[in-house]
Design a protein around this motif. Structure first.
Motif, mmCIF file in Angstrom:
data_model
loop_
_atom_site.group_PDB
_atom_site.id
_atom_site.type_symbol
_atom_site.label_atom_id
_atom_site.label_comp_id
_atom_site.label_asym_id
_atom_site.label_seq_id
_atom_site.Cartn_x
_atom_site.Cartn_y
_atom_site.Cartn_z
ATOM 1 N N LYS A 21 -21.687 -32.120 -48.327
ATOM 2 C CA LYS A 21 -22.338 -30.870 -47.939
ATOM 3 C C LYS A 21 -23.355 -30.363 -48.953
ATOM 4 N N TYR A 22 -23.106 -30.582 -50.238
ATOM 5 C CA TYR A 22 -23.883 -29.920 -51.283
ATOM 6 C C TYR A 22 -24.483 -30.923 -52.263
ATOM 7 N N ALA A 23 -25.765 -30.752 -52.543
ATOM 8 C CA ALA A 23 -26.453 -31.614 -53.506
ATOM 9 C C ALA A 23 -25.813 -31.535 -54.887
ATOM 10 N N HIS A 24 -25.365 -30.349 -55.307
ATOM 11 C CA HIS A 24 -24.806 -30.192 -56.651
ATOM 12 C C HIS A 24 -23.469 -30.923 -56.810
ATOM 13 N N VAL A 25 -22.865 -31.347 -55.704
ATOM 14 C CA VAL A 25 -21.656 -32.176 -55.764
ATOM 15 C C VAL A 25 -22.038 -33.648 -55.590
ATOM 16 N N LEU A 26 -22.839 -33.943 -54.577
ATOM 17 C CA LEU A 26 -23.172 -35.328 -54.237
ATOM 18 C C LEU A 26 -24.034 -36.012 -55.289
ATOM 19 N N LYS A 27 -25.096 -35.359 -55.766
ATOM 20 C CA LYS A 27 -26.024 -36.038 -56.676
ATOM 21 C C LYS A 27 -25.357 -36.478 -57.980
ATOM 22 N N PRO A 28 -24.614 -35.606 -58.689
ATOM 23 C CA PRO A 28 -23.956 -36.109 -59.909
ATOM 24 C C PRO A 28 -22.971 -37.234 -59.614
ATOM 25 N N GLY A 34 -14.433 -41.974 -45.694
ATOM 26 C CA GLY A 34 -14.620 -41.359 -44.387
ATOM 27 C C GLY A 34 -15.808 -41.897 -43.611
ATOM 28 N N THR A 35 -16.780 -42.461 -44.337
ATOM 29 C CA THR A 35 -18.019 -42.919 -43.691
ATOM 30 C C THR A 35 -18.259 -44.412 -43.844
ATOM 31 N N GLY A 36 -17.627 -45.025 -44.838
ATOM 32 C CA GLY A 36 -17.856 -46.441 -45.100
ATOM 33 C C GLY A 36 -19.186 -46.722 -45.782
ATOM 34 N N ARG A 37 -19.892 -45.670 -46.213
ATOM 35 C CA ARG A 37 -21.192 -45.848 -46.882
ATOM 36 C C ARG A 37 -21.081 -45.474 -48.361
ATOM 37 N N THR A 38 -21.984 -46.035 -49.165
ATOM 38 C CA THR A 38 -21.972 -45.747 -50.598
ATOM 39 C C THR A 38 -22.478 -44.340 -50.866
ATOM 40 N N LEU A 39 -22.108 -43.830 -52.025
ATOM 41 C CA LEU A 39 -22.605 -42.510 -52.427
ATOM 42 C C LEU A 39 -24.116 -42.540 -52.609
ATOM 43 N N LYS A 40 -24.636 -43.667 -53.096
ATOM 44 C CA LYS A 40 -26.090 -43.804 -53.231
ATOM 45 C C LYS A 40 -26.765 -43.639 -51.869
ATOM 46 N N THR A 41 -26.229 -44.271 -50.848
ATOM 47 C CA THR A 41 -26.782 -44.161 -49.492
ATOM 48 C C THR A 41 -26.683 -42.723 -48.991
#
Length: 168
Positions: A125-132, A144-151
């Motif tokens: 939901k939030y860039a400040h959580v996902l980006k770091p 939950g999605t089967g995709r990498t955090l980079k993706t």
């Protein structure tokens, strides 16, 4: 094995945040993690605007630790650490924070574990959580999605207003 622990150590990803004397509280939170869990891998830190309320900018980052504790044991320890840093739990969910450390991923656990939903929905939901988190573990697969955090970061559609802080 720790006296608190389960039998097998797992990687745990944590979200770190503060908007009250942020650099000091984040640094002291990291030191406490290192003192308790040994090696701590860290993402870069980012400055972002407060979400859900008017307040000072936040400093956010992510950390990886290894522990043989249960989710509940770690959650309790982190709550005590936040309290030691003056966390005011009487405030609304979206409010100033002296120190906020959230369990984002706990090994490969999913669903409700020790009254905590894993992985945390704030990740997507939030860039400040996902980006770091994506900086720290770009190839980590979100269960939950089967995709990498980079993706997930590359495809993130939300507000990306973050400023990377230079290492001190």
């Amino acid at each position: 094995m720790s006296r608190h622990g389960t039998t097998q150590a797992v990687d745990v990803y944590l979200g770190l945040g503060s908007n009250q004397d942020a650099e000091r509280h984040i640094r002291e939170g990291i030191e406490a993690l290192e003192n308790r869990f040994g090696s701590v891998e860290l993402s870069p830190l980012y400055r972002s605007t407060a979400v859900g309320f008017e307040g000072k900018d936040f400093v956010n980052g992510a950390a990886r630790i290894r522990t043989d504790w249960t989710v509940g044991q770690l959650k309790q320890w982190l709550t005590e650490l936040e309290n030691q840093h003056g966390r005011d739990r009487s405030q609304p969910k979206f409010s100033d924070r002296s120190l906020d450390i959230d369990i984002l991923f706990f090994g490969d656990q999913t669903g409700m574990v020790d009254e905590l939903e894993l992985p945390r929905d704030e990740i997507l939901k939030y860039a400040h959580v996902l980006k770091p988190l994506a900086d720290l573990a770009p190839e980590l697969i979100h269960p939950g999605t089967g995709r990498t955090l980079k993706t997930h970061w590359e495809q993130f559609q939300g507000d990306r207003s973050l400023t990377r802080l230079d290492a001190a």
